[in-house]
Write an enzyme that holds these catalytic residues in place. Structure first.
Site, short mmCIF file in Angstrom:
data_model
loop_
_atom_site.label_atom_id
_atom_site.label_comp_id
_atom_site.label_asym_id
_atom_site.label_seq_id
_atom_site.Cartn_x
_atom_site.Cartn_y
_atom_site.Cartn_z
N LYS A 53 2.77 4.03 -3.47
CA LYS A 53 1.82 4.04 -2.35
C LYS A 53 2.07 5.28 -1.48
CE LYS A 53 1.08 -0.89 -2.58
NZ LYS A 53 1.38 -2.25 -2.16
N GLN A 97 4.62 -5.15 2.28
CA GLN A 97 4.75 -5.38 0.83
C GLN A 97 5.21 -6.81 0.55
OE1 GLN A 97 3.74 -3.17 -1.47
NE2 GLN A 97 4.25 -4.56 -3.12
N ASP A 120 -4.93 -4.30 3.41
CA ASP A 120 -4.83 -5.16 2.22
C ASP A 120 -6.03 -6.11 2.13
OD1 ASP A 120 -2.75 -4.91 0.37
OD2 ASP A 120 -1.27 -5.69 1.78
N1 GUN Z 1 2.59 -7.16 -3.81
C1 GUN Z 1 1.94 -7.13 -5.00
N2 GUN Z 1 0.66 -6.72 -4.83
C2 GUN Z 1 0.49 -6.50 -3.50
C3 GUN Z 1 -0.61 -6.05 -2.72
O1 GUN Z 1 -1.72 -5.79 -3.18
N3 GUN Z 1 -0.35 -5.93 -1.38
C4 GUN Z 1 0.84 -6.23 -0.83
N4 GUN Z 1 0.97 -6.10 0.49
N5 GUN Z 1 1.88 -6.65 -1.53
C5 GUN Z 1 1.69 -6.78 -2.86
#
Ligand code: GUN
Length: 281
Positions: A53, A97, A120
């Site tokens: 990211k 996350q 998100d």
């Molecule tokens: N963990 C796995 N996929 C995601 C996601 O799309 N967003 C977040 N915040 N955590 C994750």
């Protein structure tokens, strides 16, 4: 004939477009766009996601703020960090996350992210708006799937779409997006009776359940479009999806591979959402 939906290529094209959007924003508004990424603990998969990211931010010109807390961080520590980021004018988007360590109340922490910074798209308000067909920040993975269908000219209007999986962050928003795009949508899950028959009716079959080779060729209609959201490891440790790709691909009009399908689109949609969040402020 089968056509492969190349998520890697599409993600690259979109990152180019987002980069130009970010450049225009910076020039016109005289400030940078900021994305805060919060990682609590040392989950190896989460570390990889967070690194990717941050790399994607660099690629499109978004300033990333990586916030790392130790695995034994207290609820108050995480909450105070999110509150600080919520008030920070330099930050347009906040991503915590998941999964968080078990001792933390994730729901309470996620509720502290303001709707406008919820890149998100997990918040109740963004989810509710999606249900109402209103403009909002949409969960990245399902939104990435919609971009794939659009860019490859896969018709959704009047088509039968079947979503296998009903999670709040993938299955449910996926179903809602397809419904908003005029598909007739069925959502299947672990208690569904006659799953095979349901899948066989699908013009568009989207699978997000996390079981390798779960969807076999006898479950897929000739000429269907198959979207595989699975991210599993096979016996050899290799990344694979929920669909038995080698046997299913011959039957499809379009299919997404794993890796190189939906995965690369997810982080790209996070960049897209961060730009949208900045533009709306
Ligand atoms: N963990 C796995 N996929 C995601 C996601 O799309 N967003 C977040 N915040 N955590 C994750």
């Amino acid at each position: 004939m089968t056509a492969l939906i190349d998520g890697k290529r599409l993600a690259q094209d979109m990152r180019g477009e987002i980069k130009r959007g970010v450049e225009k924003f910076v020039k016109e508004r005289g400030r940078e766009i900021g994305l805060a990424v919060v990682l609590v603990g040392e989950n190896p998969a989460s570390q990889v996601y967070v690194r990717n990211k941050i790399k994607a931010c660099e690629e499109v010109g978004i300033k990333s703020y990586a916030e790392y807390l130790s695995a034994d961080a207290a609820q108050d520590d995480v909450e105070n960090l999110v509150k600080r980021l919520a008030d920070d004018k330099n930050i347009d988007g906040i991503l915590v996350q998941l999964p968080l360590p078990k001792h933390l109340d994730a729901e309470k922490i996620l509720k502290l992210i303001p709707t406008a910074k919820d890149v998100d798209g997990f918040s109740e308000e963004n989810t509710g708006k999606l249900c109402m067909g209103e403009d909002c920040l949409v969960a990245c993975t399902p939104n990435g799937v919609m971009k794939m269908l659009e860019r490859y000219g896969v018709e959704t209007k009047g088509k039968k779409a079947v979503v296998v999986g009903r999670s709040n962050i993938v299955g449910k928003p996926m179903a809602m997006l397809l419904l908003n795009a005029d598909a007739t949508v069925t959502v299947c899950h672990s208690k569904t009776v006659n799953l095979k028959e349901e899948c066989l009716r699908a013009d568009i079959l989207v699978v997000a359940i996390g079981k390798a080779k779960f969807v076999t060729a006898d479950m897929v209609k000739d000429g269907a479009t198959v979207i595989d959201i699975g991210m599993n490891r096979n016996e050899g440790g290799k990344l694979c999806g929920d669909v038995d790709f080698e046997n299913v691909k011959h039957k499809c009009a379009y299919i997404t591979p794993v890796p190189g399908g939906v995965g690369p689109m997810t982080i790209t949609m996070l960049m897209y959402n961060t730009l949208q969040a900045a533009l709306r402020r």
